[in-house]
Design an enzyme around this catalytic site. Structure first.
Site, PDB file in Angstrom:
ATOM      1  NE  ARG A 132      22.262 -29.056  46.104  1.00  0.00           N
ATOM      2  CZ  ARG A 132      21.900 -28.239  45.119  1.00  0.00           C
ATOM      3  NH1 ARG A 132      21.270 -28.726  44.070  1.00  0.00           N
ATOM      4  NH2 ARG A 132      22.180 -26.964  45.162  1.00  0.00           N
ATOM      5  CE  LYS A 149      24.354 -23.174  44.678  1.00  0.00           C
ATOM      6  NZ  LYS A 149      23.035 -23.024  43.999  1.00  0.00           N
ATOM      7  CE1 TYR A 182      22.429 -27.380  37.945  1.00  0.00           C
ATOM      8  CE2 TYR A 182      22.968 -28.165  40.138  1.00  0.00           C
ATOM      9  CZ  TYR A 182      22.198 -28.241  38.995  1.00  0.00           C
ATOM     10  OH  TYR A 182      21.217 -29.185  38.898  1.00  0.00           O
ATOM     11  CG  HIS A 203      23.187 -20.628  37.959  1.00  0.00           C
ATOM     12  ND1 HIS A 203      22.082 -20.775  37.148  1.00  0.00           N
ATOM     13  CD2 HIS A 203      23.224 -21.731  38.741  1.00  0.00           C
ATOM     14  CE1 HIS A 203      21.466 -21.913  37.434  1.00  0.00           C
ATOM     15  NE2 HIS A 203      22.153 -22.515  38.390  1.00  0.00           N
ATOM     16  CD  GLU A 238      24.521 -23.108  34.887  1.00  0.00           C
ATOM     17  OE1 GLU A 238      24.856 -24.098  35.551  1.00  0.00           O
ATOM     18  OE2 GLU A 238      25.231 -22.082  34.799  1.00  0.00           O
ATOM     19  CG  ASP A 241      15.170 -20.353  40.474  1.00  0.00           C
ATOM     20  OD1 ASP A 241      14.003 -20.066  40.162  1.00  0.00           O
ATOM     21  OD2 ASP A 241      15.769 -21.326  39.993  1.00  0.00           O
TER      22      ASP A 241
HETATM   23  N1  LIG Z   1      13.317 -22.393  44.136  1.00  0.00           N
HETATM   24  C1  LIG Z   1      14.032 -23.447  43.804  1.00  0.00           C
HETATM   25  O1  LIG Z   1      14.760 -24.017  44.618  1.00  0.00           O
HETATM   26  C2  LIG Z   1      13.963 -23.997  42.423  1.00  0.00           C
HETATM   27  C3  LIG Z   1      14.459 -25.272  42.125  1.00  0.00           C
HETATM   28  C4  LIG Z   1      14.318 -25.754  40.813  1.00  0.00           C
HETATM   29  C5  LIG Z   1      13.695 -24.965  39.835  1.00  0.00           C
HETATM   30  N2  LIG Z   1      13.250 -23.714  40.179  1.00  0.00           N
HETATM   31  C6  LIG Z   1      12.560 -22.824  39.227  1.00  0.00           C
HETATM   32  O2  LIG Z   1      11.250 -23.293  38.991  1.00  0.00           O
HETATM   33  C7  LIG Z   1      10.766 -22.658  37.802  1.00  0.00           C
HETATM   34  C8  LIG Z   1      10.083 -23.681  36.904  1.00  0.00           C
HETATM   35  O3  LIG Z   1      11.067 -24.565  36.383  1.00  0.00           O
HETATM   36  P1  LIG Z   1      10.667 -25.766  35.410  1.00  0.00           P
HETATM   37  O4  LIG Z   1      11.891 -26.601  35.249  1.00  0.00           O
HETATM   38  O5  LIG Z   1       9.407 -26.413  35.879  1.00  0.00           O
HETATM   39  O6  LIG Z   1      10.379 -24.974  34.056  1.00  0.00           O
HETATM   40  P2  LIG Z   1       9.580 -25.532  32.768  1.00  0.00           P
HETATM   41  O7  LIG Z   1      10.114 -24.793  31.601  1.00  0.00           O
HETATM   42  O8  LIG Z   1       9.592 -27.021  32.748  1.00  0.00           O
HETATM   43  O9  LIG Z   1       8.074 -25.072  33.040  1.00  0.00           O
HETATM   44  C9  LIG Z   1       7.686 -23.719  33.058  1.00  0.00           C
HETATM   45  C10 LIG Z   1       6.244 -23.609  32.583  1.00  0.00           C
HETATM   46  O10 LIG Z   1       5.809 -22.264  32.796  1.00  0.00           O
HETATM   47  C11 LIG Z   1       4.888 -21.991  31.773  1.00  0.00           C
HETATM   48  N3  LIG Z   1       4.625 -20.560  31.690  1.00  0.00           N
HETATM   49  C12 LIG Z   1       5.402 -19.582  31.174  1.00  0.00           C
HETATM   50  N4  LIG Z   1       4.765 -18.400  31.275  1.00  0.00           N
HETATM   51  C13 LIG Z   1       3.578 -18.646  31.869  1.00  0.00           C
HETATM   52  C14 LIG Z   1       2.460 -17.838  32.233  1.00  0.00           C
HETATM   53  N5  LIG Z   1       2.434 -16.509  31.989  1.00  0.00           N
HETATM   54  N6  LIG Z   1       1.402 -18.429  32.842  1.00  0.00           N
HETATM   55  C15 LIG Z   1       1.401 -19.747  33.083  1.00  0.00           C
HETATM   56  N7  LIG Z   1       2.409 -20.570  32.738  1.00  0.00           N
HETATM   57  C16 LIG Z   1       3.490 -20.013  32.142  1.00  0.00           C
HETATM   58  C17 LIG Z   1       5.537 -22.584  30.529  1.00  0.00           C
HETATM   59  O11 LIG Z   1       4.604 -22.773  29.477  1.00  0.00           O
HETATM   60  C18 LIG Z   1       6.068 -23.921  31.084  1.00  0.00           C
HETATM   61  O12 LIG Z   1       5.138 -24.964  30.909  1.00  0.00           O
HETATM   62  C19 LIG Z   1      12.015 -22.005  37.180  1.00  0.00           C
HETATM   63  O13 LIG Z   1      12.027 -20.626  37.495  1.00  0.00           O
HETATM   64  C20 LIG Z   1      13.157 -22.711  37.847  1.00  0.00           C
HETATM   65  O14 LIG Z   1      14.332 -21.935  37.833  1.00  0.00           O
HETATM   66  C21 LIG Z   1      13.373 -23.233  41.439  1.00  0.00           C
END
Ligand SMILES: NC(=O)c1ccc[n+]([C@@H]2O[C@H](COP(=O)([O-])OP(=O)(O)OC[C@H]3O[C@@H](n4cnc5c(N)ncnc54)[C@H](O)[C@@H]3O)[C@@H](O)[C@H]2O)c1
Length: 371
Positions: free
Chosen positions: A15, A75, A94, A96, A118, A270
Site C-alpha cells: 500500500r 505502516k 498507523y 499501534h 487507529e 491481529d
Molecule cells: N486480519 C486482518 O487483516 C484484519 C483487518 C481488519 C480488521 N481486523 C480485525 O477484525 C476484527 C473485527 O473488527 P471490526 O472492525 O469488525 O470490529 P467491530 O467492533 O466493528 O465488530 C466486532 C463485533 O464483535 C462482537 N463481539 C464481541 N464479543 C463477542 C462474542 N463473545 N461473541 C460474538 N460477538 C462478539 C461485538 O459485539 C461487535 O459487534 C478486529 O479484531 C480487527 O482488528 C483484522
C-alpha cells in the site's frame, strides 16, 4: 505545507500513503507534495500519475524525511525511518504503539508530532481510519474461505454457493460488526447459507433488518458457538472487544466435533485470534491444518488487495490529511477532537493514555499540550 510520501518498506507491504487523487487535492489547496520514486507501484500507481497530479518525485526516503514538514504513510515507521524523523515534523500513519515499546521510545526521542490513524475517532462512534481495513478484510474473508474449502487446499470440497440440487455451504460468522457485516454481504452474494453470532442484541437487530431475513442471527453464548461451529463449512471469526485480546470462543476441544475439512478464517488474528488453535500466518503461507480443520490466519489481510486497500484508506484519511496541511497540526488538533484523539506522541510526550499505561510512561493529555 511540504508533504512527503515515502515508499513503504515493511515486508510485503504494497500500500502507499497517498494516491495521486489525494496529491491532487493537496496541490489544489496550495501545498507541495514529494513522493519517493516507485512508492505507488505496489498499488498499481506509477510515478507519472503522481507527477500529473503535481507531485515531485524524489529518489530516496532520506530526501522525503529531510525535506517534508509532514510525512504520510501506511505502516508504522521502522527503525531506519524513525531515525530520520525530527522535531518539527508531523507523522500521520498507523502506529499501534501499545504493544511496541521500541517504537514508542524511538518516537519519543524524535521530538516529532506522531498522529496514529487507529485512534482517530468519529462523531458517529467507531474508528473511521480502521473501518476501511475491516471492510476490506471482511469482504475478502468469504473469498479466501471459498478457496480454502477446495480439496487442493485441504478443505471439504464444498462450493460456497452449491448448485441446483446440491446445497450451498454453511457459513458461520462470529462477530457482526464492520468485518462481520461485510463478510456476510459477500457470502450471501456467493450464494452461501449465512448465520451471524454476536453478543450485542442491538447489532443482531440491525443485521436482521439490513439483510431482510437472508441471514440467521444468533445471540452469542458459549453453547451457541459450540453448536454452530459443528454445522459450519466455513467459520469467519470477526469479533472485537475494544482494547482487549480477542476472546477464545472456538476452543481446541470443539475441533474434533466439526466437519472434517471445514475452514476457519480468523480475521481477529491481529488481536490474538478467536480460536484457541489460531496463530498468525502470512500471505505466502496463509493456511495450516489442525485436527482436520483448515485455519487461515493472515494478520494483514488487506495487503492481499493492496490497490483496493490504498484507495479505501485514502478515502478515509483525506479530510484529516487536508486539515493537518491546511491548518498545521496545532490548529487542526485544537479544532477537531476526533483528530486530536489520534495524537499519540507529541514532541517527546506520550499523549495517548492506553499507550502510556501499556509502557508505564507518564501521560499528558493532548488538551494540556495544545493550550
Ligand atoms: N486480519 C486482518 O487483516 C484484519 C483487518 C481488519 C480488521 N481486523 C480485525 O477484525 C476484527 C473485527 O473488527 P471490526 O472492525 O469488525 O470490529 P467491530 O467492533 O466493528 O465488530 C466486532 C463485533 O464483535 C462482537 N463481539 C464481541 N464479543 C463477542 C462474542 N463473545 N461473541 C460474538 N460477538 C462478539 C461485538 O459485539 C461487535 O459487534 C478486529 O479484531 C480487527 O482488528 C483484522
Amino acid at each position: 505545507m511540504l508533504v512527503g510520501v515515502p515508499k513503504e518498506i515493511k515486508d510485503n507491504e504494497f500500500r502507499v500513503g497517498m494516491t495521486p487523487a489525494t496529491v491532487a487535492e493537496l496541490t489544489h489547496h496550495g501545498h507541495a507534495v514529494i513522493v519517493e520514486r516507485s512508492a505507488g507501484l505496489g498499488s498499481g500507481l506509477p510515478d507519472e500519475e503522481y507527477r500529473a497530479c503535481g507531485a515531485e518525485i524524489v529518489e530516496t526516503a532520506q530526501d522525503i524525511f529531510r525535506r517534508a514538514e509532514m510525512i504520510v504513510k501506511v505502516k508504522e515507521p521502522l527503525a531506519v525511518e524513525r531515525a530520520m524523523l525530527r522535531p518539527g515534523q508531523t507523522l500521520f500513519t498507523y502506529l499501534h504503539l501499545a504493544p511496541d515499546r521500541a517504537q514508542t521510545e524511538d518516537l519519543i526521542r524524535t521530538g516529532a508530532v506522531c498522529i496514529a490513524y487507529e485512534t482517530v475517532t468519529a462523531s458517529t462512534g467507531g474508528l473511521p481510519l480502521l473501518t476501511p481495513m475491516s471492510e476490506v478484510a471482511g469482504r475478502l474473508a468469504p473469498q479466501v474461505g471459498a478457496h480454502a474449502l477446495e480439496k487442493a487446499a485441504g478443505g471439504r470440497g464444498v462450493l460456497l454457493g452449491g448448485v441446483p440440487g446440491a446445497p450451498p455451504a454453511e457459513v458461520v460468522i462470529i462477530g457482526g460488526g464492520v468485518a462481520g457485516t461485510n463478510a456476510a454481504t459477500i457470502a450471501i452474494g456467493m450464494g452461501a447459507q449465512v448465520t451471524i453470532l454476536d453478543r450485542s442484541l442491538e447489532v443482531l437487530r440491525k443485521l436482521s433488518m439490513q439483510f431482510d431475513g437472508r441471514v440467521q442471527t444468533i445471540f452469542s453464548t458459549r453453547a451457541a458457538v459450540a453448536e454452530f461451529v459443528k454445522k459450519a463449512d466455513l467459520i469467519i471469526g470477526a469479533v472485537l472487544v475494544p482494547g482487549a485480546s480477542a476472546p477464545k470462543l472456538i476452543t481446541r476441544d470443539m475441533l474434533p466435533t466439526m466437519r472434517p475439512g471445514a475452514v476457519i478464517v480468523d480475521i481477529a488474528i491481529d488481536q490474538g485470534g478467536c480460536a484457541e488453535t489460531s496463530k498468525p500466518t502470512t500471505h505466502s503461507h496463509p493456511t495450516y491444518v489442525v485436527d482436520g480443520i483448515v485455519h487461515y490466519c493472515v494478520a494483514n489481510m488487506p495487503g492481499a488487495v493492496a490497490r483496493t486497500s490504498t484507495f479505501a484508506l485514502n478515502n478515509a484519511t483525506l479530510p484529516f490529511t487536508l486539515a493537518l496541511a491546511d491548518k498545521g497540526w496545532r490548529k487542526a488538533l485544537k479544532d477537531d477532537p476526533h483528530l486530536r484523539a489520534g495524537l499519540n506522541i507529541c514532541e517527546g510526550k506520550v499523549t495517548c493514555e492506553p499507550v502510556a499505561v501499556a509502557h508505564g510512561l507518564p501521560f499528558i493529555a493532548a488538551e494540556t499540550i495544545l493550550q
